[in-house]
Design an enzyme around this catalytic site. Structure first.
Site, PDB file in Angstrom:
ATOM      1  N   ARG A 222     -28.870   3.151 -34.146  1.00  0.00           N
ATOM      2  CA  ARG A 222     -27.967   2.132 -34.710  1.00  0.00           C
ATOM      3  C   ARG A 222     -28.658   1.477 -35.908  1.00  0.00           C
ATOM      4  NH1 ARG A 222     -28.410  -2.440 -32.618  1.00  0.00           N
ATOM      5  NH2 ARG A 222     -28.204  -1.822 -30.441  1.00  0.00           N
TER       6      ARG A 222
ATOM      7  N   TYR B 140      -5.159  -2.699 -50.591  1.00  0.00           N
ATOM      8  CA  TYR B 140      -4.956  -1.645 -49.601  1.00  0.00           C
ATOM      9  C   TYR B 140      -4.469  -2.303 -48.301  1.00  0.00           C
ATOM     10  CZ  TYR B 140      -6.131   1.843 -46.082  1.00  0.00           C
ATOM     11  OH  TYR B 140      -6.082   2.709 -45.025  1.00  0.00           O
TER      12      TYR B 140
ATOM     13  N   ASP C 268     -13.822  -2.837 -54.524  1.00  0.00           N
ATOM     14  CA  ASP C 268     -13.508  -1.635 -53.736  1.00  0.00           C
ATOM     15  C   ASP C 268     -13.302  -0.503 -54.742  1.00  0.00           C
ATOM     16  OD1 ASP C 268     -12.206   0.450 -52.401  1.00  0.00           O
ATOM     17  OD2 ASP C 268     -11.188  -0.903 -51.009  1.00  0.00           O
TER      18      ASP C 268
ATOM     19  N   LYS D 150     -12.133   9.010 -48.544  1.00  0.00           N
ATOM     20  CA  LYS D 150     -11.289   9.487 -49.642  1.00  0.00           C
ATOM     21  C   LYS D 150     -12.095  10.409 -50.571  1.00  0.00           C
ATOM     22  CE  LYS D 150      -8.605   6.654 -47.435  1.00  0.00           C
ATOM     23  NZ  LYS D 150      -8.508   5.267 -47.773  1.00  0.00           N
TER      24      LYS D 150
HETATM   25  C1  LIG Z   1      -8.555   4.011 -47.107  1.00  0.00           C
HETATM   26  C2  LIG Z   1      -8.965   2.787 -47.851  1.00  0.00           C
HETATM   27  C3  LIG Z   1      -9.673   1.745 -47.224  1.00  0.00           C
HETATM   28  C4  LIG Z   1      -9.995   1.754 -45.737  1.00  0.00           C
HETATM   29  O1  LIG Z   1     -10.896   2.736 -45.412  1.00  0.00           O
HETATM   30  P1  LIG Z   1     -10.927   3.507 -43.997  1.00  0.00           P
HETATM   31  O2  LIG Z   1     -11.987   4.524 -44.207  1.00  0.00           O
HETATM   32  O3  LIG Z   1      -9.562   4.073 -43.765  1.00  0.00           O
HETATM   33  O4  LIG Z   1     -11.272   2.484 -42.964  1.00  0.00           O
HETATM   34  C5  LIG Z   1     -10.072   0.667 -47.998  1.00  0.00           C
HETATM   35  N1  LIG Z   1      -9.764   0.590 -49.308  1.00  0.00           N
HETATM   36  C6  LIG Z   1      -9.064   1.560 -49.939  1.00  0.00           C
HETATM   37  C7  LIG Z   1      -8.759   1.401 -51.386  1.00  0.00           C
HETATM   38  C8  LIG Z   1      -8.634   2.678 -49.237  1.00  0.00           C
HETATM   39  O5  LIG Z   1      -7.927   3.622 -49.874  1.00  0.00           O
END
Ligand SMILES: *Cc1c(COP(=O)(O)O)cnc(C)c1O
Length: 386
Positions: free
Chosen positions: A54, A107, A180, A205
């Site tokens: 962890r 998001y 982000d 992504k």
């Molecule tokens: C998918 C996404 C998230 C969340 O991420 P997860 O891996 O699904 O928890 C946060 N910000 C953006 C812009 C996203 O496309």
């Protein structure tokens, strides 16, 4: 190469940073260290600092070093998901009673985290459009706002926030700027070099890039911030496991070539849709008529693989097109090698219907993959035929 590679080109860092061939075997690719614990050479005699997985695991360490190098940060942190990274960050940076400014088109999962998890815990938030620096400044509560949270480009309307300007707005108020960077990926945009304090990723992504792993990341330059995140990453424990870390690192090695092809194909799709009679509007930051075009041109290398467009004949025609597409798979998520199509109003953005965040009912979002471009255009043509 971990040190040296910080100064190398992006592609070189993507392939080498964070890991030197294994000293005992010469393994060129980091092994998957499927272990929870580590033998100590006498009490407290840790080898390389590894004690319990962890706290740290060598496969995760390789990924974290790679992420830091790609974002031009000092420290990277890998989590079980993007939302796990976000929650850990907010817990590390904020206290009950603090206030944050969030994108008014954040998001969906991020917005739910702020509204349904952080708010009851005592963290207040105000939504503001990331494309309007004055609106973000006005949403700040002096003395209370500790974080300005930005996505750019946003989802699904691809609004653009000026990272440099937003960083100075946040810093003037004594707040941190969190960006982000999921949609752009570090190949197209490096927020830390533009003044951001923390970069957040859903590595699910573009970073992972193959739709086969869920993960999240944080990257920082400031070592004080890194120390706080290290503590909370371990104390909360929402870490990326060694198998997931390995897949994500494998994905990152090809990020540059994938992103270039995503962008090439997206540009061809944009050109095709712009001339299509069934389409009333194409939304892409690379288009001169996009309101964020000038800022995107300044801070992004290219404009990315996400394209949104509106169908002239309305909602039903948009739903029909999503159902008829074959090469474009009807699915949520984005950023993988395969092309995806979705209807934000009924799918990713269904939960914001009836609020200020509602998206047009005739809108379709594409995550343009890296298949043969002509096949993608032919598929869209078929899907849009009446
Ligand atoms: C998918 C996404 C998230 C969340 O991420 P997860 O891996 O699904 O928890 C946060 N910000 C953006 C812009 C996203 O496309």
């Amino acid at each position: 190469m971990s040190e040296q590679s910080q100064k190398s080109g992006f592609e070189t860092r993507a392939i080498h940073a964070g890991y030197d061939p294994d000293p005992t075997t010469g393994a060129v690719i980091p092994p998957i260290f499927a272990t929870s614990t580590y033998k100590q050479d006498g009490v407290g005699g840790l080898r390389g600092g590894y004690e319990y997985s962890r706290s740290a695991n060598p496969t995760r360490t390789a990924l974290e070093g790679n992420l830091a190098a790609l974002e031009e940060g000092e420290r990277g942190f890998a989590f079980a998901s993007g939302l796990a990274a976000e929650h850990t960050l907010l817990t590390a940076l904020c206290r009950p009673g603090d206030h944050v400014v969030v994108p008014d088109d954040a998001y969906g999962g991020t917005y739910r985290l702020f509204a349904k998890v952080e708010e009851p815990w005592g963290l207040r938030h105000t939504p503001a459009p990331v494309s309007d620096v004055d609106a973000v400044r006005a949403a700040i509560r002096p003395g209370e706002t500790t974080v300005v949270w930005v996505e750019t480009p946003t989802n699904p309307l691809l609004n653009i926030g000026d990272i440099e300007a937003l960083a100075s707005v946040a810093h003037d108020a004594g707040a941190l700027l969190v960006v982000d960077n999921t949609f752009a990926s570090p190949y197209l945009q490096q927020p830390l070099t533009l003044g951001a304090d923390v970069v957040v990723h859903s590595t699910t992504k573009y970073a992972g890039g193959h739709s086969d792993v869920v993960g999240g990341a944080l990257v920082v330059r400031d070592l004080g911030l890194a120390e706080k995140i290290t503590f909370h990453q371990n104390a909360i424990g929402a870490v990326s496991g060694p198998f997931d870390s390995w897949l994500t690192l494998r994905g990152l090695k090809t990020l540059a070539v994938r992103m270039d092809r995503h962008c090439d194909n997206a540009e061809k799709v944009v050109e095709f849709l712009s001339g299509h009679p069934a389409v009333s509007q194409v939304v892409y930051p690379g288009l001169a008529d996009h309101p964020g075009h000038a800022v995107a041109s300044r801070q992004m290398k290219r404009y990315g693989g996400i394209v949104s467009f509106r169908v002239r004949a309305g909602e039903q025609a948009a739903l029909d097109a999503c159902a008829k597409a074959e090469v474009f798979t009807l699915a949520e998520s984005l950023g993988g090698i395969e092309s995806l199509i979705e209807h934000p109003g009924r799918m990713t953005h269904a939960s914001v219907a009836g609020t200020d965040l509602e998206v047009p009912a005739d809108l379709i979002r594409l995550s343009v993959g890296i298949e043969t471009a002509d096949d993608l255009l032919a598929d869209l043509d078929r899907a849009l035929a009446t």
